[in-house]
Design a protein around this motif. Structure first.
Motif, mmCIF file in Angstrom:
data_model
loop_
_atom_site.group_PDB
_atom_site.id
_atom_site.type_symbol
_atom_site.label_atom_id
_atom_site.label_comp_id
_atom_site.label_asym_id
_atom_site.label_seq_id
_atom_site.Cartn_x
_atom_site.Cartn_y
_atom_site.Cartn_z
ATOM 1 N N TRP A 180 -28.668 -66.667 106.442
ATOM 2 C CA TRP A 180 -29.307 -67.683 106.681
ATOM 3 C C TRP A 180 -30.610 -67.661 107.600
ATOM 4 O O TRP A 180 -31.615 -68.044 107.254
ATOM 5 N N LEU A 204 -34.342 -67.520 106.707
ATOM 6 C CA LEU A 204 -35.656 -68.398 107.139
ATOM 7 C C LEU A 204 -36.509 -67.765 107.835
ATOM 8 O O LEU A 204 -37.787 -68.134 107.505
ATOM 9 N N ASP A 243 -38.831 -67.046 104.904
ATOM 10 C CA ASP A 243 -39.454 -68.100 104.561
ATOM 11 C C ASP A 243 -40.540 -68.509 105.481
ATOM 12 O O ASP A 243 -41.583 -69.054 104.977
ATOM 13 N N ILE A 253 -43.005 -77.027 105.795
ATOM 14 C CA ILE A 253 -41.790 -76.503 106.182
ATOM 15 C C ILE A 253 -40.828 -77.900 106.764
ATOM 16 O O ILE A 253 -41.483 -78.592 107.592
ATOM 17 N N ASN A 254 -40.028 -77.800 106.301
ATOM 18 C CA ASN A 254 -39.057 -79.089 106.667
ATOM 19 C C ASN A 254 -38.601 -78.743 108.078
ATOM 20 O O ASN A 254 -37.523 -77.660 108.014
ATOM 21 N N ASP A 267 -35.607 -79.747 109.305
ATOM 22 C CA ASP A 267 -33.944 -79.832 108.973
ATOM 23 C C ASP A 267 -33.625 -78.350 108.499
ATOM 24 O O ASP A 267 -32.565 -78.125 108.328
ATOM 25 N N TYR A 268 -34.570 -77.463 108.143
ATOM 26 C CA TYR A 268 -34.111 -76.329 107.607
ATOM 27 C C TYR A 268 -33.722 -75.241 108.726
ATOM 28 O O TYR A 268 -33.001 -74.451 108.743
#
Ligand SMILES: [Zn+2]
Length: 162
Positions: A4, A8, A11, A58-59, A61-62
């Protein structure tokens, strides 16, 4: 979690800004000095409309909460977030000595800040309150070296060090 975090980081890179291509011939620089001043005035009067999250897509919460990631993962995400900000001509004013565990949740709040994205020059996102009593960086902040009036009302022993 490792997967993850890596996802990220990748991302974040995708969210880096592609600088606008400048067309020298059709430059929209104001031609008259009055126009230039009017533009500066508009700029000074206008509040930023969009948050950094809205600019880069970009959120907040990610991001995994800091207690779920290792020091290494945290540093990786922190650095990649800094690089992301840099690509948008943004800089966060966080003292280098401030622990990264505390700086990580803070830097992510930059996503919620309303900012103007500058093509020339950097915008600094500040967290310092310029008052030793209120500053969230506490002893790490360089504001303790600035002899502001607020400091006279403080009672902390730190303040009489200089
Ligand atoms: Zn400070």
């Amino acid at each position: 979690m490792e997967k993850w975090v890596n996802h990220l980081v990748e991302d974040r890179k995708n969210a880096h800004r592609i600088p606008p291509v400048k067309d020298e011939k059709n430059s929209n620089e104001p031609q008259f000095i009055e126009e230039h001043f009017a533009e500066v005035e508009r700029w000074l009067e206008s509040e930023p409309q969009f948050t950094f999250a809205q600019h880069c897509g970009i959120n907040p919460d990610y991001f995994p909460p800091q207690h779920m990631i290792t020091d290494e993962q945290l540093l990786l995400l922190y650095k990649s977030f800094e690089a992301l900000l840099f690509s948008w001509n943004l800089h966060v004013d966080i003292p280098e000595s401030f622990p990264k565990r505390e700086a990580y949740p803070l830097i992510i709040t930059a996503l919620n800040r309303k900012v103007d994205i500058e093509d020339d020059g950097f915008t600094t996102i500040e967290f310092c309150q310029y008052s030793v009593k209120d500053c969230l960086f506490k002893e790490h902040c360089t504001c303790k070296d600035i002899p502001f009036d607020e400091m006279e009302t403080g009672t902390s022993n730190d303040e009489i060090l200089f």
